[in-house]
Motif scaffolding. Structure first.
Motif, mmCIF file in Angstrom:
data_model
loop_
_atom_site.group_PDB
_atom_site.id
_atom_site.type_symbol
_atom_site.label_atom_id
_atom_site.label_comp_id
_atom_site.label_asym_id
_atom_site.label_seq_id
_atom_site.Cartn_x
_atom_site.Cartn_y
_atom_site.Cartn_z
ATOM 1 N N VAL A 420 0.649 -1.213 0.013
ATOM 2 C CA VAL A 420 0.083 -0.072 -0.056
ATOM 3 C C VAL A 420 0.817 1.147 -0.096
ATOM 4 O O VAL A 420 1.859 1.291 0.930
ATOM 5 C CB VAL A 420 -0.808 -0.185 1.280
ATOM 6 N N ARG A 484 -1.251 -0.542 -4.625
ATOM 7 C CA ARG A 484 -2.609 0.067 -4.470
ATOM 8 C C ARG A 484 -2.187 1.545 -3.929
ATOM 9 O O ARG A 484 -1.247 1.473 -3.068
ATOM 10 C CB ARG A 484 -3.902 -0.509 -3.575
ATOM 11 N N ILE A 486 -3.977 4.609 -1.374
ATOM 12 C CA ILE A 486 -4.910 4.978 -0.361
ATOM 13 C C ILE A 486 -4.673 6.413 0.158
ATOM 14 O O ILE A 486 -3.757 6.585 0.786
ATOM 15 C CB ILE A 486 -5.303 3.850 0.812
ATOM 16 N N GLN A 510 -7.466 -0.140 -8.155
ATOM 17 C CA GLN A 510 -6.750 0.156 -6.874
ATOM 18 C C GLN A 510 -6.399 1.098 -6.381
ATOM 19 O O GLN A 510 -5.262 1.391 -5.683
ATOM 20 C CB GLN A 510 -5.475 -0.947 -7.345
ATOM 21 N N VAL A 592 -8.989 -4.303 1.088
ATOM 22 C CA VAL A 592 -9.482 -2.894 1.548
ATOM 23 C C VAL A 592 -10.989 -2.855 1.768
ATOM 24 O O VAL A 592 -11.924 -3.157 0.581
ATOM 25 C CB VAL A 592 -9.115 -1.905 0.618
#
Length: 634
Positions: A420, A484, A486, A510, A592
């Motif tokens: 991440v 990915r 976030i 993603q 997620v």
């Protein structure tokens, strides 16, 4: 009737091409393999050369003469788009190795290719030299899709990408020089003429490329091209200068468009984002159509005539020529042995080799026929294109199937990156990153706050002090193992911009962002849904809700579900006081949690949640259960 078949053929090519691309995406198989398979299958029903011959009175030569100009132009546009992706900053640590790979490595490959063609295929030495030069190339049409599929580490991926693009014009120019020296009436005595040709090609290609880049940059700076025309204008100009360069000097067009793309990509005074987006889409369609067309022209019977010699020749290229060219050229370079082995296992041939071999095969056949050469020599000249197609088919299959496992075995790539990239490094994000990393997933934090970044590094996390919107993140940050994004910054607009900027890196599926304060896109204060990424976590867990929970003492914790402590037990104990952020399933995949995905937690799963200290409904004196409040773990 043939015109109807030709219409069906022309309609089937893009349909099959995009279908193959979609199937490759769904099945995680290199797209080139499916494209060639679909093309060969289409060739059983419709042969474009035969259809065109029947429409034009039976002239079998009309097919290649009509097909190869648009194929050549398409290759030029593909090379231009490839040049747009090349940044000089990518070569800070591997630039010298790349230079040696496309110079010394190319000459080593040429020599071994020539010996293999002369000894194994028993070609005339002149034709063996020509075939060896043609097969020096690799090609962005194949290397690019493979790299997108493999996703190797940044340095080795950049070198492989640069080589795949830069080596194509070098190989094409080398083939021109060999043909001019060995097949012109004056023969090998004209080495001075060959050097003049090389200088002319470099001057025309480099000069046209740099001049055109300056002209286009000026047009953008002066706003002479509206935004909606910018992408098409650049592609049209690239096609025009490609054709003009080839008219002035054979095969200099590839040099021109490659230099043009690289020059535009490395300019700081203009943005070519609109051009990049359109060019990428156009190139996907061009690659799909080209491989379908070339696959449908492939006659397997001609390939079968090569017998064991053809297979031995391809084996020599894969097992001898490529490894030797890599290890000789990269001797004592900064690349480690794992990176060299990976490069030695990645040299598929593509569209440029097919187009160049077809052109020179026809030219050599015509020249030898007019000179009254022996039938055996003419037959060998006619085999240049079939041998090249055999090399393309075999190398695409071998490297397409083997490159990804080799990269994973060498620890240069991850089959399914689960790490991440967090935009933001506030205290709760750092806690979240530590727990995600403790579950075995790579974590990278990016923040503009120096203190947040310093504290993240002191906690043992990989953190970078930069804007998530900067070019540094996309071009220099090592995202190996990261799958990915976030975005968890305090600013909803920055989060929305971050997911838009990095969607092309990770894919739109993603990229996530924290739910904005005003989720309803109809409100004047909110960012529209079409400009946002997927909402990470629960829709109710927005910035305001997070601040309230964190002020109340909420902590990020993880919990292991077992047969004795199930999801129902967890939900009964914590209810709404626990906002589940991630689930690590028994297969060690990081999921997620969001409104779009239904939470599936079973025995063996790990829940990562923001847990409030007070649990509604819990009886006084009842111990915390599966959560150890001292360290936040099960």
């Amino acid at each position: 009737m043939q015109d109807r078949y030709l219409l069906l053929y022309l309609a089937a090519v893009p349909v099959l091409g995009i279908t193959a691309q979609w199937l490759a995406w769904r099945s995680r198989v290199p797209s080139i393999l499916l494209l060639l398979a679909f093309g060969i299958g289409l060739g059983y029903f419709v042969r474009p050369d035969e259809a065109l011959a029947e429409l034009t009175g039976g002239d079998l030569s009309i097919g290649p003469r009509l097909l190869f100009p648009p194929v050549s132009l398409a290759v030029g546009l593909i090379m231009f788009e490839g040049g747009l992706t090349l940044r000089f900053r990518e070569l800070k640590t591997g630039g010298r190795g790349l230079f040696r790979l496309v110079t010394a490595g190319a000459f080593v490959a040429w020599g071994i290719n020539t010996l293999a063609a002369w000894w194994l295929l028993q070609f005339d030495l002149r034709l063996a030299c020509l075939l060896g030069a043609i097969l020096v190339v690799t090609g962005p049409t194949v290397v690019g899709p493979l790299l997108r599929f493999i996703r190797p580490q940044r340095r080795i991926g950049s070198i492989a990408k640069w080589e795949g693009i830069v080596i194509d014009p070098i190989g094409a120019v080398l083939a021109v020089l060999v043909f001019e020296v060995l097949f012109t009436p004056s023969g090998p005595a004209t080495l001075g003429y060959a050097m003049t040709t090389l200088l002319k090609t470099a001057l025309i290609g480099g000069g046209f490329g740099m001049a055109t880049a300056s002209f286009l940059a000026r047009c953008v700076r002066r706003y002479w091209i509206p935004d909606y025309l910018q992408g098409m204008a650049f592609l049209a100009v690239a096609g025009g200068v490609f054709a003009l360069s080839n008219t002035l000097q054979s095969e200099s067009g590839l040099v021109t468009v490659t230099v043009l793309g690289i020059a535009l990509a490395n300019r700081k005074d203009i943005s070519i984002r609109l051009v990049n987006e359109l060019a990428e889409h156009v190139v996907v369609l061009l690659i799909s159509c080209l491989f379908i067309v070339l696959g449908s022209r492939l006659e397997l019977g001609v390939l079968a005539e090569l017998h064991w010699r053809g297979i031995a020749f391809v084996a020599a290229l894969i097992l001898v020529a490529r490894p030797l060219s890599v290890f000789v050229s990269l001797w004592r370079s900064s690349l480690n042995w794992r990176e060299r082995v990976f490069l030695a296992c990645l040299a598929p041939r593509g569209i440029v080799a097919a187009a160049v071999s077809s052109v020179f095969g026809l030219s050599a056949t015509a020249l030898l026929t007019s000179d009254g050469a022996p039938e055996l020599l003419i037959a060998q000249a006619q085999q240049l294109a079939p041998v090249t197609f055999l090399v393309i088919l075999t190398t695409v299959a071998c490297y397409g199937l083997a490159a990804a496992p080799v990269a994973r075995a060498l620890r240069l790539a991850d089959a399914n990156p689960q790490g991440v990239l967090f935009a933001g490094a506030d205290a709760w994000v750092r806690d979240l990153g530590l727990i995600v990393r403790s579950c075995g997933f790579p974590v990278v934090l990016v923040d503009t706050n120096v203190r947040n970044v310093s504290e993240a590094r002191m906690a043992g996390l990989t953190a970078e002090c930069a804007s998530i919107l900067s070019e540094h993140v996309q071009e220099e940050l090592d995202l190996g193992g990261i799958g990915r994004l976030i975005a968890l910054t305090p600013n909803d607009e920055v989060n929305a911009l971050a997911v838009r900027e990095l969607a092309h890196v990770f894919g739109r599926a993603q990229v996530y962002q924290l739910a904005p304060r005003n989720v309803d896109s109809r409100r004047r204060q909110s960012v529209p849904a079409r400009l946002r990424g997927r909402l990470a976590f629960d829709r109710a867990v927005n910035r305001d809700e997070l601040l309230v929970r964190l002020a109340g003492g909420a902590k990020v914790k993880k919990t292991q579900l077992t047969d004795k402590y199930t999801w129902d037990d967890y939900h009964t104990a914590y209810g709404e006081s626990a906002a589940v952020l991630f689930v690590v399933d028994p297969a060690k995949r990081l999921i997620v949690c969001s409104d779009e995905s239904q939470l599936k937690a079973r025995s063996g799963s790990v829940l990562i949640a923001l847990v409030s200290p007070a649990r509604p409904g819990a009886e006084p004196g009842v111990p915390p259960g599966p959560l150890d409040t001292r360290n936040g773990t099960s």
